[in-house]
Enzyme design. Structure first.
Site, PDB file in Angstrom:
ATOM      1  N   TYR A  43      -1.811  -1.497  11.209  1.00  9.56           N
ATOM      2  CA  TYR A  43      -2.421  -2.029   9.659  1.00  9.56           C
ATOM      3  C   TYR A  43      -1.089  -1.626   9.147  1.00  9.56           C
ATOM      4  O   TYR A  43       0.010  -2.529   8.232  1.00  9.56           O
ATOM      5  CB  TYR A  43      -3.106  -1.066   9.124  1.00  9.56           C
ATOM      6  CG  TYR A  43      -3.503  -1.235   7.825  1.00  9.56           C
ATOM      7  CD1 TYR A  43      -3.870  -3.033   6.827  1.00  9.56           C
ATOM      8  CD2 TYR A  43      -3.185   0.136   6.873  1.00  9.56           C
ATOM      9  CE1 TYR A  43      -4.040  -2.330   5.856  1.00  9.56           C
ATOM     10  CE2 TYR A  43      -3.176  -0.172   5.673  1.00  9.56           C
ATOM     11  CZ  TYR A  43      -3.880  -0.565   4.790  1.00  9.56           C
ATOM     12  OH  TYR A  43      -3.624  -1.199   3.342  1.00  9.56           O
ATOM     13  N   LYS A  87       2.029  -3.820   6.776  1.00  6.34           N
ATOM     14  CA  LYS A  87       3.224  -3.884   5.224  1.00  6.34           C
ATOM     15  C   LYS A  87       3.724  -3.343   4.935  1.00  6.34           C
ATOM     16  O   LYS A  87       4.538  -3.992   5.007  1.00  6.34           O
ATOM     17  CB  LYS A  87       1.921  -2.905   4.303  1.00  6.34           C
ATOM     18  CG  LYS A  87       0.075  -2.951   4.635  1.00  6.34           C
ATOM     19  CD  LYS A  87       0.312  -4.151   3.209  1.00  6.34           C
ATOM     20  CE  LYS A  87      -1.403  -4.706   3.677  1.00  6.34           C
ATOM     21  NZ  LYS A  87      -1.461  -5.692   3.017  1.00  6.34           N
ATOM     22  N   SER A 113       1.041  -1.295   0.323  1.00  2.00           N
ATOM     23  CA  SER A 113      -0.130  -0.516  -0.105  1.00  2.00           C
ATOM     24  C   SER A 113       1.662   1.488   0.113  1.00  2.00           C
ATOM     25  O   SER A 113       2.393   1.744   0.492  1.00  2.00           O
ATOM     26  CB  SER A 113      -1.030  -0.150   1.364  1.00  2.00           C
ATOM     27  OG  SER A 113      -1.083   0.981   1.362  1.00  2.00           O
TER      28      SER A 113
HETATM   29  N1  UFG Z   1     -13.112  11.067   3.369  1.00  2.00           N
HETATM   30  C1  UFG Z   1     -13.948  11.606   3.803  1.00  2.00           C
HETATM   31  N2  UFG Z   1     -15.189  10.815   4.366  1.00  2.00           N
HETATM   32  C2  UFG Z   1     -15.780   9.882   4.270  1.00  2.00           C
HETATM   33  C3  UFG Z   1     -14.700   8.961   3.970  1.00  2.00           C
HETATM   34  C4  UFG Z   1     -12.989   9.580   3.361  1.00  2.00           C
HETATM   35  O1  UFG Z   1     -14.161  12.882   3.328  1.00  2.00           O
HETATM   36  O2  UFG Z   1     -16.410   9.453   4.768  1.00  2.00           O
HETATM   37  C5  UFG Z   1     -12.004  11.212   3.127  1.00  2.00           C
HETATM   38  C6  UFG Z   1     -11.265  11.456   3.747  1.00  2.00           C
HETATM   39  O3  UFG Z   1     -10.257  12.003   5.480  1.00  2.00           O
HETATM   40  C7  UFG Z   1      -9.836  11.621   2.857  1.00  2.00           C
HETATM   41  C8  UFG Z   1     -10.175  10.609   1.543  1.00  2.00           C
HETATM   42  O4  UFG Z   1     -11.454  11.038   1.707  1.00  2.00           O
HETATM   43  O5  UFG Z   1      -8.954  12.410   2.864  1.00  2.00           O
HETATM   44  C9  UFG Z   1     -10.057   9.315   1.283  1.00  2.00           C
HETATM   45  O6  UFG Z   1     -10.229   8.295   2.738  1.00  2.00           O
HETATM   46  P1  UFG Z   1     -10.272   7.700   2.230  1.00  2.00           P
HETATM   47  O7  UFG Z   1     -10.856   6.714   3.667  1.00  2.00           O
HETATM   48  O8  UFG Z   1     -11.197   6.810   1.751  1.00  2.00           O
HETATM   49  O9  UFG Z   1      -8.890   6.579   2.046  1.00  2.00           O
HETATM   50  P2  UFG Z   1      -7.805   5.754   3.162  1.00  2.00           P
HETATM   51  O10 UFG Z   1      -6.529   7.346   1.616  1.00  2.00           O
HETATM   52  O11 UFG Z   1      -7.425   7.082   3.705  1.00  2.00           O
HETATM   53  O12 UFG Z   1      -6.676   5.157   3.110  1.00  2.00           O
HETATM   54  C10 UFG Z   1      -6.644   4.116   2.269  1.00  2.00           C
HETATM   55  C11 UFG Z   1      -7.256   2.868   2.318  1.00  2.00           C
HETATM   56  C12 UFG Z   1      -5.761   1.884   3.468  1.00  2.00           C
HETATM   57  C13 UFG Z   1      -4.825   2.846   3.039  1.00  2.00           C
HETATM   58  C14 UFG Z   1      -4.562   4.189   2.408  1.00  2.00           C
HETATM   59  C15 UFG Z   1      -3.144   4.395   1.695  1.00  2.00           C
HETATM   60  O13 UFG Z   1      -8.161   2.188   2.927  1.00  2.00           O
HETATM   61  O14 UFG Z   1      -6.226   1.184   3.752  1.00  2.00           O
HETATM   62  O15 UFG Z   1      -5.522   4.099   1.866  1.00  2.00           O
HETATM   63  O16 UFG Z   1      -2.792   5.555   2.005  1.00  2.00           O
HETATM   64  F1  UFG Z   1      -3.314   2.667   3.915  1.00  2.00           F
END
Ligand code: UFG
Length: 342
Positions: free
Chosen positions: A151, A155, A126
């Site tokens: 997590y 990785k 990741s």
């Molecule tokens: N977000 C919102 N509202 C929500 C959910 C997410 O605004 O309800 C925002 C988050 O704050 C973030 C963006 O959308 O800015 C993306 O969030 P995600 O949770 O979809 O993805 P992440 O980038 O946080 O996490 C993903 C994977 C992880 C991995 C990570 C690597 O879920 O497994 O990318 O950077 F580790």
């Protein structure tokens, strides 16, 4: 005879899409999954899309004896290891679950691959290994930062376990693919993401809000140092991501590349903000999302996107689907799920 590939976690979101692309590319597939966070319906979906009776084994890769029987039964030379727990927040609350599950299953896999002389391992890593990068876009040379969650730490640890094991076992090859943010679904709408409970990731929350399952999407923070104030990610279509696995597998089977252990970023190279994603979804599907600006979410990084040029050049792989196509497929999948519920 066809080349067989073991897909652990093959009933999951990325695993099921990869199984489809492997079969499309002429491979035979064996799916192993403990169904802890996945559903047999995904295997059914893979069978329907491909028209093939794909063998499925309900096996927990942490159960070494059960896992070993799979090696005795099937003649694969390559394994793609998706089986792992993947919720960042949960890993902070239950670190030991994450260390035990993600490390034990991977250690078992690498040991069994060695013992049974099965040479090729493809590992799901990741972009979380880069943490909050100092420079964008990130290349494979961008230094890894200390993990911010158990997590993410698993990785990094699994990447290291793979690198060191490959160095010590001359017949083996390994590739770690560092995924950016996988989204979307198969265009058939027969497989896609199946979040359990309240979705933690952005797009499933968006599609559930559009479907009326959630009342309102919270956008976590609009005061980040980005053009529109929301966080930036590199959203990669899950079918494109699945195809990157096929390309990486070919590279190992054909023994291309001078290094026996390699790492590739799998992203589009395109940074998209949360607001852009929401607006893009509205436009692609001609509907409105009810959203509000909420406080920042703890642990979020401001921005990360990939430089995918190494994968483009060395794997001959490119992300092909447009964001619009991807957001459309995600909505089709949500509609399919709603119909299935009724
Ligand atoms: N977000 C919102 N509202 C929500 C959910 C997410 O605004 O309800 C925002 C988050 O704050 C973030 C963006 O959308 O800015 C993306 O969030 P995600 O949770 O979809 O993805 P992440 O980038 O946080 O996490 C993903 C994977 C992880 C991995 C990570 C690597 O879920 O497994 O990318 O950077 F580790």
């Amino acid at each position: 005879m066809k080349e067989t590939v073991l897909v652990t976690g093959g009933a999951g979101y990325i695993g099921s899409h990869t199984a489809v692309e492997l079969i499309n590319a002429g491979f035979d597939v064996v799916i192993a999954d403990n169904l802890s966070n996945s559903d047999l319906q995904a295997v059914e979906g893979v069978r329907r899309i491909t028209g093939r009776e794909i063998p499925f084994e309900q096996v927990d890769c942490c159960d070494r004896e059960a896992f070993k029987r799979l090696f005795e039964r099937y003649e694969f030379r390559s394994a793609i290891h998706f089986a792992a727990s993947k919720a960042v927040g949960e890993s902070v609350e239950q670190p030991l679950k994450y260390y035990r599950n993600n490390l034990t299953s991977f250690l078992n896999l690498v040991e069994l691959m060695r013992d049974f002389h099965r040479p090729n391992i493809l590992f799901s890593s990741s972009c979380t290994v880069y943490g909050e990068p100092d420079k964008q876009p990130v290349t494979e040379q961008t230094p890894r930062k200390p993990a911010t969650s158990p997590y993410g730490n698993t990785k990094q640890m699994c990447e290291d376990i793979l690198r060191d094991s490959i160095a010590a076992i001359p017949e083996m090859r390994g590739i770690a693919l560092r995924y950016f943010n996988p989204i979307g679904a198969h265009p058939s709408a027969l497989i896609g993401e199946l979040p359990r409970g309240v979705p933690q990731n952005l797009l499933p929350y968006v599609t559930q809000t559009a479907a009326g399952i959630r009342e309102c999407l919270s956008i976590f923070g609009d005061d980040y140092p980005t053009p529109d104030g929301t966080c930036i990610r590199d959203y990669i279509d899950v079918v494109d991501l699945a195809r990157a696995h096929v390309a990486a597998l070919h590279r190992m089977l054909e023994k291309r590349g001078t290094e026996r252990y390699e790492v590739f970023n799998v992203g589009t190279g395109r940074g998209v903000s949360v607001l852009e994603l929401v607006k893009g979804f509205e436009k692609a599907n001609n509907l409105k999302i009810n959203y509000r600006i909420a406080p920042r979410r703890a642990g979020d990084i401001v921005a990360i996107w990939a430089d995918p040029s190494l994968a483009n050049r060395e794997l001959g792989w490119h992300a092909e689907r447009t964001l619009e196509e991807t957001l459309h497929a995600a909505w089709e999948w949500q509609c399919h799920l709603d119909r299935r519920e009724k």
